[in-house]
Enzyme design. Structure first.
Site, short mmCIF file in Angstrom:
data_model
loop_
_atom_site.label_atom_id
_atom_site.label_comp_id
_atom_site.label_asym_id
_atom_site.label_seq_id
_atom_site.Cartn_x
_atom_site.Cartn_y
_atom_site.Cartn_z
N HIS A 160 31.58 16.88 -32.45
CA HIS A 160 31.32 18.46 -32.73
C HIS A 160 31.01 18.69 -31.33
O HIS A 160 30.25 18.39 -30.39
CB HIS A 160 30.08 18.60 -33.49
CG HIS A 160 29.66 19.79 -34.13
ND1 HIS A 160 29.53 21.01 -33.21
CD2 HIS A 160 29.48 20.51 -35.12
CE1 HIS A 160 29.30 22.25 -33.71
NE2 HIS A 160 29.51 21.62 -35.00
N SER A 161 31.81 19.74 -30.86
CA SER A 161 31.88 20.24 -29.63
C SER A 161 30.80 21.34 -29.13
O SER A 161 30.44 21.09 -27.86
CB SER A 161 33.19 21.30 -29.26
OG SER A 161 33.10 22.21 -30.37
N ASP A 162 30.00 21.48 -30.03
CA ASP A 162 28.61 22.32 -29.74
C ASP A 162 27.46 22.11 -30.86
O ASP A 162 27.24 22.96 -31.48
CB ASP A 162 29.05 23.69 -29.89
CG ASP A 162 27.93 24.40 -29.21
OD1 ASP A 162 27.19 24.13 -28.43
OD2 ASP A 162 27.86 25.80 -29.43
N LEU A 163 27.29 20.76 -31.02
CA LEU A 163 26.16 20.31 -31.47
C LEU A 163 24.69 20.75 -31.24
O LEU A 163 24.25 20.27 -29.95
CB LEU A 163 25.97 18.85 -31.84
CG LEU A 163 25.08 18.23 -32.97
CD1 LEU A 163 25.35 18.82 -34.21
CD2 LEU A 163 24.95 16.51 -32.67
N ASN A 205 23.76 25.08 -35.19
CA ASN A 205 24.84 24.85 -35.92
C ASN A 205 24.24 24.08 -37.11
O ASN A 205 25.18 23.09 -37.65
CB ASN A 205 25.78 24.16 -35.16
CG ASN A 205 26.50 25.46 -34.55
OD1 ASN A 205 26.54 26.33 -34.82
ND2 ASN A 205 27.02 25.16 -33.37
#
Length: 259
Positions: free
Chosen positions: A183-186, A190
């Site tokens: 996941h690029s933006d955990l 989110n």
């Protein structure tokens, strides 16, 4: 095991006759969408829009009872893909490319479909649109609107999570990592949560620019990113209920699965 999701591809001329568009969709729950079904104005005109979220770049909440839904009503989120960074000031939503399967929407659709089929707690993808504009394209996606109470960020401003809830969240993150899901933006925005008595559900959302990877140091970096987001919100809001002990509980749950 959840059922296999089909991804039929439809290619038809756009309304202006110059650009082509393609749509992938789950044909077991919905009829084939057209370009119009990816426009907020379409749903607003039918009183099917029930809300929105996300600030300037909104995601729209839609309840479709008869337009596309085959049987049960579809509770959907419509999201348009925007560019980020400085380039967004000049080019808000056009991306270079002409390969449908490599577009932002179709890549997220495919990843969500695989994760949903594997039983990971993610929204179900309903449809994705690729709209060609010369050497560029625009993208939109329709996904399931989850029955959550709020995101983790909002929840922690109201009350703390218990040690068992933090452990549960750690186990869920470990399941994603075991499946190789990067996941690029955990972050805490989110992660969605629903509390029903003694039972808690967590989901992870927003898989744009995410992918499946081999095991590696990215998993530790993923966790570090989440920790930074939690610490950042704690510094910004005195009401934010997060502590180092909470993180230890999360990591206990994580290592119970990942070890």
């Amino acid at each position: 095991m959840r059922r296999k999701m089909t991804k039929p591809e439809v290619n038809v001329p756009a309304i202006n006759g110059k650009n082509n568009w393609s749509v992938w969709y789950d044909d077991e729950v919905m009829e084939a969408p057209s370009v119009e079904h990816f426009k907020p104005s379409f749903w607003n005109a039918r009183d099917a829009m029930t809300g929105s979220a996300g600030g300037r770049r909104l995601a729209y909440f839609i309840e479709d009872n008869a337009e596309l839904a085959r049987a049960e009503a579809l509770h959907m989120v419509l999201r348009h893909y925007y560019r980020g960074g400085l380039i967004a000031k000049l080019n808000e939503d056009l991306f270079v490319g002409w390969q449908v399967a490599r577009s932002r929407a179709m890549q997220e659709f495919s990843l969500l479909a695989d994760m949903y089929q594997a039983g990971l707690p993610v929204p179900k993808p309903y449809a994705a649109l690729f709209s060609q504009h010369g050497l560029f394209y625009r993208s939109d996606i329709l996904i399931e609107r989850l029955p959550c109470d709020s995101d983790l960020y909002t929840a922690l401003q109201k009350q703390p999570l218990s040690s068992s809830q933090w452990q549960q969240l750690g186990k869920i993150i470990a399941q994603f990592h075991q499946a190789g899901i990067y996941h690029s933006d955990l972050n805490c925005h989110n992660i969605l949560i629903r509390q029903q008595g003694a039972h808690t559900d967590f989901w992870i959302i927003d898989f744009d620019k995410c992918k499946q990877r081999s095991q590696g140091k990215w998993q530790d970096e993923n966790l570090a990113r989440l920790l930074r987001s939690l610490n950042k919100e704690k510094q910004r809001h005195t009401s934010f209920q997060f502590s180092l002990q909470d993180w230890r509980h999360l990591m206990d749950g994580y290592h119970e699965i990942a070890s």
